[in-house]
Design an enzyme around this catalytic site. Structure first.
Site, PDB file in Angstrom:
ATOM      1  N   SER A  80       1.236  -6.270   1.116  1.00 20.39           N
ATOM      2  CA  SER A  80       2.176  -6.788   0.186  1.00 20.39           C
ATOM      3  C   SER A  80       3.358  -7.840   0.961  1.00 20.39           C
ATOM      4  CB  SER A  80       3.090  -5.930  -0.639  1.00 20.39           C
ATOM      5  OG  SER A  80       4.136  -6.510  -1.407  1.00 20.39           O
ATOM      6  N   ASP A  81       3.512  -8.932   0.391  1.00 20.98           N
ATOM      7  CA  ASP A  81       4.214  -9.857   1.320  1.00 20.98           C
ATOM      8  C   ASP A  81       5.153 -10.563   0.154  1.00 20.98           C
ATOM      9  OD1 ASP A  81       4.928 -10.843   4.145  1.00 20.98           O
ATOM     10  OD2 ASP A  81       4.765 -12.855   2.904  1.00 20.98           O
TER      11      ASP A  81
END
Length: 193
Positions: free
Chosen positions: A68-69
């Site tokens: 995730s970012d």
């Protein structure tokens, strides 16, 4: 249920994933998180979420790997983690009275099959008009220098907004659990099983 790895060193993402009560480990992926020239916020977070998951696939060959970012988009300008007080104050001052779109890229990679699911979950935040003194007070109290957009919405940062629009309340903190649950279900790993 397959073993789950969170490809992150973020304490915020670990705390969110714990809400699903699934057994998981976490490991920090070693990737370059710099934006490419002319890369949009959406393209950046999707590329980095996938890269984070892929970075751990050889080390964890039979796992579901979560990457995730998150970045913020202010009128086409990408806002990342400020790193210090001055940069955070500059970010918050530029957001006053503005709509900022937070893009949270989420990837679930099955390292056994090589298949992945990838999604960008957006959250629109409308910032209040606050004084530089109020913003400075906020930053000194909460010190959100490791957070994209320079705030922690799960804390005092909520006072900076007049409105939040999202389909996933956890996306703004950094890990969209509604979307992640759907991805886990697609892999036969329902958290309630």
């Amino acid at each position: 249920m397959p073993s789950i790895i969170l490809a992150s060193s973020s304490k915020y993402r670990r705390q969110l994933l714990e809400k699903l009560e699934v057994s998981f480990s976490s490991a920090a992926p070693d990737i370059d998180e710099s934006a490419l020239p002319d890369e949009t916020a959406q393209a950046l977070v999707e590329r980095l979420a996938l890269a984070k998951a892929n970075a751990l696939s050889n080390t964890y060959p039979n796992h579901l790997i979560i990457g995730s970012d998150q970045v913020a988009d202010l009128n086409g300008r990408i806002l990342t983690k400020p790193g210090n007080h001055e940069a955070a104050l500059e970010q918050l001052l530029s957001c006053q009275g503005q709509k900022v779109t937070f893009h949270t890229g989420l990837c679930l990679l099955n390292s056994e099959t090589g298949k992945h699911q990838l999604k960008n979950v957006t959250t629109d935040v409308i910032f209040r008009e606050l004084s530089a003194e109020q913003l400075d007070n906020y930053l000194r109290r909460e010190q959100p220098y490791d957070c994209a957009g320079s705030f922690k919405c799960e804390g005092l940062g909520i006072t900076l907004f007049s409105e939040i629009r999202s389909t996933d309340p956890d996306a703004l903190i950094g890990l969209p659990l509604i979307e992640l649950t759907s991805m886990l279900i697609n892999e036969g790993a329902h958290p309630l099983n």
